[in-house]
Design an enzyme around this catalytic site. Structure first.
Site, PDB file in Angstrom:
ATOM      1  N   ASN A  94       1.047   3.875  -3.106  1.00 38.99           N
ATOM      2  CA  ASN A  94       0.750   5.300  -2.935  1.00 38.99           C
ATOM      3  C   ASN A  94       1.837   6.167  -3.569  1.00 38.99           C
ATOM      4  O   ASN A  94       1.538   7.170  -4.224  1.00 38.99           O
ATOM      5  CB  ASN A  94       0.600   5.659  -1.455  1.00 38.99           C
ATOM      6  CG  ASN A  94      -0.784   5.401  -0.933  1.00 38.99           C
ATOM      7  OD1 ASN A  94      -1.688   5.009  -1.659  1.00 38.99           O
ATOM      8  ND2 ASN A  94      -0.955   5.611   0.364  1.00 38.99           N
ATOM      9  N   GLU A 121       0.829  -1.211   0.000  1.00 36.79           N
ATOM     10  CA  GLU A 121       0.000   0.000   0.000  1.00 36.79           C
ATOM     11  C   GLU A 121       0.862   1.259   0.000  1.00 36.79           C
ATOM     12  O   GLU A 121       0.585   2.217  -0.722  1.00 36.79           O
ATOM     13  CB  GLU A 121      -0.947   0.000   1.199  1.00 36.79           C
ATOM     14  CG  GLU A 121      -2.025  -1.059   1.157  1.00 36.79           C
ATOM     15  CD  GLU A 121      -3.042  -0.855   0.035  1.00 36.79           C
ATOM     16  OE1 GLU A 121      -3.258   0.304  -0.397  1.00 36.79           O
ATOM     17  OE2 GLU A 121      -3.625  -1.855  -0.408  1.00 36.79           O
ATOM     18  N   ARG A 181      -9.248   3.621  -7.727  1.00 37.34           N
ATOM     19  CA  ARG A 181      -8.548   3.570  -6.436  1.00 37.34           C
ATOM     20  C   ARG A 181      -9.576   3.503  -5.314  1.00 37.34           C
ATOM     21  O   ARG A 181     -10.606   4.162  -5.366  1.00 37.34           O
ATOM     22  CB  ARG A 181      -7.668   4.803  -6.230  1.00 37.34           C
ATOM     23  CG  ARG A 181      -6.749   5.196  -7.363  1.00 37.34           C
ATOM     24  CD  ARG A 181      -5.829   4.153  -7.902  1.00 37.34           C
ATOM     25  NE  ARG A 181      -5.075   3.427  -6.929  1.00 37.34           N
ATOM     26  CZ  ARG A 181      -4.337   2.366  -7.231  1.00 37.34           C
ATOM     27  NH1 ARG A 181      -4.269   1.931  -8.452  1.00 37.34           N
ATOM     28  NH2 ARG A 181      -3.672   1.739  -6.304  1.00 37.34           N
TER      29      ARG A 181
END
Length: 143
Positions: free
Chosen positions: A52, A48, A106
């Protein structure tokens, strides 16, 4: 806090490197003999954080992502993932579940997932200068 071992990686913000980061952290964390659940949580949190960086930090091209991992004396895995990208204008808003600037594909759950899978979690960002995610996961010693 003193550490027993460490590693540092630096790689371009290419989507193919998300899998590399997941694998690297899994190999490094294996020294602590984590359970499969613990290892899955760690891999997901790193995934994650790196995703990002790839999606949000460098929206108009490639940049650099750095990952530093340490094994602390108390059986804690300490992970820092940094970019030097665009930064986050409103960090409080960005940390709210379902908030995303990445478009319809997303989920907006990255920070929430990272925080829920780690023992400690913090994020610092400066617009125009980048973002640093600091995560720790205390692991249980198995006999």
């Amino acid at each position: 806090m003193k550490f027993e071992n460490y590693m540092t990686l630096e790689f371009p913000s290419k989507s193919t490197n998300e899998g590399f980061a997941r694998s690297a952290i899994a190999c490094f964390a294996a020294q602590l003999d984590p359970t499969l659940e613990e290892l899955g949580d760690i891999r997901t949190a790193v995934s994650e954080a790196v995703t990002n960086c790839i999606v949000h930090a460098y929206p108009n091209g490639l940049g650099t992502i750095s990952m530093r991992c340490r094994i602390l004396k108390d059986n804690t895995l300490d992970i820092v993932i940094k970019d030097k990208g665009v930064g986050i204008e409103d960090l409080e808003k960005a940390r709210k579940p379902l908030y995303t600037t990445g478009g319809a594909d997303r989920s907006g759950m990255g920070f929430t997932i990272m925080e829920s899978f780690m023992t400690d979690f913090s994020v610092v960002s400066r617009p125009g200068r980048g973002t640093t995610v600091h995560m720790r996961r205390k692991l249980k010693r198995r006999k």
